[in-house]
Scaffold this motif. Sequence first.
Motif, short mmCIF file in Angstrom:
data_model
loop_
_atom_site.label_atom_id
_atom_site.label_comp_id
_atom_site.label_asym_id
_atom_site.label_seq_id
_atom_site.Cartn_x
_atom_site.Cartn_y
_atom_site.Cartn_z
N LEU A 184 0.83 -1.20 0.00
CA LEU A 184 0.00 0.00 0.00
C LEU A 184 0.86 1.26 0.00
O LEU A 184 0.51 2.27 -0.62
N GLY A 185 2.02 1.20 0.69
CA GLY A 185 2.92 2.36 0.71
C GLY A 185 3.46 2.68 -0.67
O GLY A 185 3.57 3.85 -1.06
N THR A 186 3.80 1.65 -1.43
CA THR A 186 4.24 1.87 -2.81
C THR A 186 3.12 2.49 -3.64
O THR A 186 3.35 3.43 -4.42
N PHE A 187 1.91 1.97 -3.49
CA PHE A 187 0.75 2.52 -4.19
C PHE A 187 0.57 4.00 -3.83
O PHE A 187 0.34 4.85 -4.71
N ALA A 188 0.70 4.33 -2.55
CA ALA A 188 0.52 5.72 -2.11
C ALA A 188 1.60 6.63 -2.68
O ALA A 188 1.30 7.75 -3.13
N LEU A 189 2.84 6.18 -2.71
CA LEU A 189 3.91 7.02 -3.24
C LEU A 189 3.77 7.19 -4.76
O LEU A 189 4.01 8.29 -5.29
N LEU A 190 3.39 6.12 -5.45
CA LEU A 190 3.16 6.25 -6.89
C LEU A 190 2.00 7.20 -7.19
O LEU A 190 1.97 7.85 -8.25
N SER A 191 1.07 7.30 -6.26
CA SER A 191 -0.10 8.17 -6.43
C SER A 191 0.18 9.60 -5.98
O SER A 191 -0.66 10.48 -6.17
N ASN A 192 1.34 9.82 -5.37
CA ASN A 192 1.76 11.16 -4.93
C ASN A 192 3.16 11.43 -5.48
O ASN A 192 4.15 11.40 -4.73
N PRO A 193 3.25 11.70 -6.78
CA PRO A 193 4.57 11.79 -7.43
C PRO A 193 5.48 12.86 -6.84
O PRO A 193 6.70 12.72 -6.89
N ASP A 194 4.90 13.93 -6.28
CA ASP A 194 5.76 14.96 -5.68
C ASP A 194 6.48 14.41 -4.45
O ASP A 194 7.67 14.71 -4.22
N GLN A 195 5.80 13.57 -3.66
CA GLN A 195 6.42 12.98 -2.49
C GLN A 195 7.45 11.92 -2.90
O GLN A 195 8.52 11.82 -2.30
N LEU A 196 7.13 11.15 -3.93
CA LEU A 196 8.07 10.15 -4.42
C LEU A 196 9.32 10.83 -4.97
O LEU A 196 10.45 10.36 -4.72
N ARG A 205 -3.13 15.13 4.25
CA ARG A 205 -2.08 15.26 3.23
C ARG A 205 -0.91 14.36 3.55
O ARG A 205 -0.41 14.33 4.68
N LEU A 206 -0.47 13.57 2.56
CA LEU A 206 0.76 12.78 2.71
C LEU A 206 1.93 13.73 2.53
O LEU A 206 2.10 14.33 1.48
N ASP A 207 2.75 13.87 3.57
CA ASP A 207 3.85 14.82 3.55
C ASP A 207 5.06 14.17 4.21
O ASP A 207 5.13 14.06 5.44
N ILE A 208 6.01 13.70 3.40
CA ILE A 208 7.14 12.97 3.96
C ILE A 208 8.12 13.88 4.71
O ILE A 208 9.05 13.37 5.34
N HIS A 209 7.90 15.19 4.65
CA HIS A 209 8.71 16.10 5.44
C HIS A 209 8.11 16.31 6.83
O HIS A 209 8.72 16.96 7.68
N ARG A 210 6.94 15.75 7.07
CA ARG A 210 6.27 15.90 8.35
C ARG A 210 7.01 15.09 9.43
O ARG A 210 7.51 14.00 9.18
N LYS A 211 7.04 15.63 10.64
CA LYS A 211 7.51 14.87 11.79
C LYS A 211 6.30 14.13 12.35
O LYS A 211 5.52 14.69 13.13
N ALA A 212 6.14 12.88 11.97
CA ALA A 212 4.94 12.12 12.33
C ALA A 212 5.09 11.39 13.66
O ALA A 212 4.35 10.45 13.95
N THR A 213 6.02 11.83 14.47
CA THR A 213 6.23 11.22 15.78
C THR A 213 4.94 11.22 16.59
O THR A 213 4.21 12.21 16.61
N GLY A 214 4.67 10.09 17.25
CA GLY A 214 3.49 10.02 18.09
C GLY A 214 2.31 9.34 17.45
O GLY A 214 1.25 9.20 18.08
N HIS A 215 2.44 8.90 16.19
CA HIS A 215 1.33 8.18 15.58
C HIS A 215 1.09 6.87 16.35
O HIS A 215 1.98 6.38 17.06
#
Length: 413
Positions: A260-272, A339-349
């Motif tokens: 699913l992570g690959t699917f999500a990154l392929l669907s968000n080309p800016d993040q990939l 929003r999928l944002d790989i620059h986010r500090k997602a600590t605490g999920h």
Amino acid sequence: MSDDPTAAGTTADDTVPDEPPTLPTDRRTGCPFDPPAELTALSDTPIRRMRYADGHLGWLVTGHATARAILADPRFSSRYEFLHLPMPMEGVPGELLPAPVGDIIGLDAPEHTRYRRLLTGKFTVRRMRQLAERVAQFTTECLDAMEQAGPTADLVEAFAQPVPALMICELLGVPYTDRERFQSQVATLFDQTVDIGAKGEAYTALLQYLGELVLAKRAEPTDDLLSDLTTSDLTEEELSGIGGLLLAAGLDTTANMLGLGTFALLSNPDQLQALRADPGLAEQTVEELLRHLSVADPLLRSALEDVEVAGRIIRAGETVTVSVQAANRDPQKFPDPDRLDIHRKATGHLSFGHGAHQCLGQQLARVEMTVAFPALFARFPTLRLAVPPQEVPLRDRANIYGVVSLPVTWDKE
């Protein structure tokens, strides 16, 4: 209502609306990565009454702080026989049975504490990072085979499942001569097209194999987790059960995160593109994907006594459904949460849970994904879906969300 679980409230306010909602499960068409819209619409109230599949009147938690408080509170039980299912699950009886031997997820202290204490030292961050070299080796082998057979593949079959399966073999010390047999049984167990009877047979065969493996490790220990545990006071049945739990918990979740992570990154080309430009973002990318996708959902608890949480009284015996996907999209914890944002500090999920039952293998899962995602996209710079996104089959009726398959293609050099 405040999402502060310690806030004073109208503690007698456990009134029930005429028709409390059931757990929303239908995702919006074209939005495979987002929680059901009806679920996120409930996020204005962090805890509310909910009707369960068997008619039980319990609770739904969508707020991050409230979820965290409940998962950390020993007054809430994880014992299966105390729980009510929020929705029917394939192959799971309506009335749950006590946890089988070795299944620490369905136990409370002190039984849970005994198992947990034995296992915790085997899953240290340092030890898991030492396995990174093996993860890289297995990843390379899978990518080599995928490239040789290409330029099309089902990413689940070629990559997302075998990488964590091989690591479970490594962790448990499955001999190389047995790995093909082991992986075949594992593939049957997690194949969504296989009927319940065949899955049951595969699981029985796996437990039988693990029992044989435990005896072999007792006779001739090797450098692996199962051999380490044979020096404890655990019985053969307990060791086999723990092996089965590690297999189920450590393989299915990671495999679905890779798919699913690959699917999500392929669907968000800016993040990939950002990840490709800076592989140093791999760890942050993994944490954000864990938060954004929340594949293991929901988590269930049952109150052992009357407990006040966020101004509501949860009565003894009432089941609480903690929606991880809703808590991980709580705007009070994560701004712009959809929003999928790989620059986010997602600590605490809360994707690995929280409290005494927080996932033991989380560091291994992190290592696997941190190595595997960059390697996949570096090997195949032109990787893309081989079918329209809406044709990717989803595991939308399983307690571990993901893709059934992920057809991909790439340009041969």
